[in-house]
Design an enzyme around this catalytic site. Structure first.
Site, mmCIF file in Angstrom:
data_model
loop_
_atom_site.group_PDB
_atom_site.id
_atom_site.type_symbol
_atom_site.label_atom_id
_atom_site.label_comp_id
_atom_site.label_asym_id
_atom_site.label_seq_id
_atom_site.Cartn_x
_atom_site.Cartn_y
_atom_site.Cartn_z
ATOM 1 N N LYS A 46 0.827 -1.213 0.000
ATOM 2 C CA LYS A 46 0.000 0.000 0.000
ATOM 3 C C LYS A 46 0.865 1.269 0.000
ATOM 4 O O LYS A 46 0.618 2.199 -0.755
ATOM 5 C CB LYS A 46 -0.902 0.051 1.241
ATOM 6 N N ARG A 67 11.092 -6.641 4.716
ATOM 7 C CA ARG A 67 10.919 -5.184 4.534
ATOM 8 C C ARG A 67 11.909 -4.422 5.414
ATOM 9 O O ARG A 67 12.148 -4.796 6.558
ATOM 10 C CB ARG A 67 9.481 -4.814 4.916
ATOM 11 N N ARG A 110 -1.607 -8.983 13.350
ATOM 12 C CA ARG A 110 -2.006 -7.951 12.382
ATOM 13 C C ARG A 110 -2.817 -8.570 11.252
ATOM 14 O O ARG A 110 -3.780 -7.979 10.780
ATOM 15 C CB ARG A 110 -0.766 -7.241 11.830
ATOM 16 N N ARG A 128 -9.450 1.513 8.814
ATOM 17 C CA ARG A 128 -9.100 0.103 9.047
ATOM 18 C C ARG A 128 -10.252 -0.662 9.674
ATOM 19 O O ARG A 128 -10.097 -1.824 10.020
ATOM 20 C CB ARG A 128 -7.884 0.031 9.960
HETATM 21 P P1 AMP Z 1 0.898 0.401 8.971
HETATM 22 O O1 AMP Z 1 2.167 1.159 8.780
HETATM 23 O O2 AMP Z 1 -0.233 0.949 8.130
HETATM 24 O O3 AMP Z 1 1.072 -1.082 8.831
HETATM 25 O O4 AMP Z 1 0.439 0.660 10.487
HETATM 26 C C1 AMP Z 1 1.248 0.212 11.567
HETATM 27 C C2 AMP Z 1 0.391 0.057 12.805
HETATM 28 O O5 AMP Z 1 -0.186 1.324 13.174
HETATM 29 C C3 AMP Z 1 -0.798 -0.875 12.648
HETATM 30 O O6 AMP Z 1 -0.448 -2.239 12.832
HETATM 31 C C4 AMP Z 1 -1.720 -0.363 13.758
HETATM 32 O O7 AMP Z 1 -1.273 -0.802 15.019
HETATM 33 C C5 AMP Z 1 -1.483 1.145 13.702
HETATM 34 N N1 AMP Z 1 -2.459 1.794 12.780
HETATM 35 C C6 AMP Z 1 -2.204 2.350 11.563
HETATM 36 N N2 AMP Z 1 -3.323 2.842 11.023
HETATM 37 C C7 AMP Z 1 -4.320 2.584 11.907
HETATM 38 C C8 AMP Z 1 -5.730 2.823 11.909
HETATM 39 N N3 AMP Z 1 -6.356 3.400 10.861
HETATM 40 N N4 AMP Z 1 -6.437 2.424 12.994
HETATM 41 C C9 AMP Z 1 -5.841 1.838 14.052
HETATM 42 N N5 AMP Z 1 -4.525 1.563 14.096
HETATM 43 C C10 AMP Z 1 -3.759 1.928 13.041
#
Ligand code: AMP
Length: 223
Positions: free
Chosen positions: A13, A127, A174, A88
């Site tokens: 993404k 990654r 996750r 999310r």
């Molecule tokens: P990402 O970089 O998008 O994988 O986000 C890393 C972590 O941030 C996720 O595993 C969640 O713990 C938190 N996170 C990111 N976006 C959200 C969201 N929209 N709602 C809740 N937690 C989020």
């Protein structure tokens, strides 16, 4: 134009959003990046968010929604945004619709990235991200390695593995949360007629860069 990036962790993404943002000038808003910046700066928001992120859980809506709502008031977000990592869950999606509606706006496109599960896990483990918070470029030591091991091509800062990417339990959590809370958004946006599903996988030789290029062509063609 308001775009949402949807898809499980590790589908690319951030990569797709970054390329589209660079080529179209639409700003990328990554909730994960905002949280990580706050964690590295040890702000109260970061300290609170880290309790959830390090375990692979979602940060509660009471923290996440106001943070995004505020970010959407910034000047650079007025002509459109690429939301990467938000919404999310259904509650976040409904609130987002409300926020945009109040401004006379809506979601125009949802890019849903789909990748086979085994590939996703491998990608999360391989990654690496740039530690410079102004850069944040993402690499993959197998598929897209930096020219010099451990060093960012763009800014020269050291690369590191995200903490939540190095813990198999957090990865599992996750992906479970994605299935349970986030995947219903596919149907939600399908019903709104804005969903564009794209497979990203080495098995079909289609990577994030290919998806981004096709989307950019369509966006520019429609202008
Ligand atoms: P990402 O970089 O998008 O994988 O986000 C890393 C972590 O941030 C996720 O595993 C969640 O713990 C938190 N996170 C990111 N976006 C959200 C969201 N929209 N709602 C809740 N937690 C989020």
């Amino acid at each position: 134009m308001n775009i949402i990036m949807l898809g499980a962790q590790g589908t690319g993404k951030g990569t797709v959003a970054g390329i589209i943002s660079e080529k179209t000038g639409i700003p990328q808003i990554s909730t994960g990046d905002i949280f990580r910046k706050n964690i590295s700066e040890k702000t109260p928001l970061g300290i609170e968010a880290d309790k959830y992120i390090s375990k692979g859980n979602l940060v509660p809506d009471e923290i996440t929604i106001p943070m995004v709502e505020d970010r959407l008031t910034w000047e650079d977000a007025q002509a459109g945004v690429i939301l990467d990592g938000f919404p999310r869950n259904i509650a976040q999606a409904e609130k987002l619709d409300e926020i945009l509606k109040a401004k006379g706006k809506k979601i125009d496109l949802v890019i849903n990235l789909v990748t086979p599960k085994e590939e996703i896990i491998d990608r999360m483990l391989t990654r690496r991200v740039c530690t410079n918070q102004e850069c944040k470029t993402t690499y993959n030591i197998k598929l897209h390695p930096p020219k010099k091991e451990g060093i960012c091509d763009k800014c020269g800062a050291p690369l590191k593995q995200r903490e939540d990417d190095s813990d198999p339990e957090a990865i599992k959590r996750r992906l479970e949360i994605y299935e349970e809370k986030t995947s219903p958004l596919v149907e939600y946006y399908k019903n709104k007629g804005v969903l564009r599903t794209e497979t990203v996988s080495i098995t079909v030789n289609r990577m994030g860069q290919d998806v981004a290029n096709d989307v950019i062509k369509d966006i520019k063609g429609a202008q």
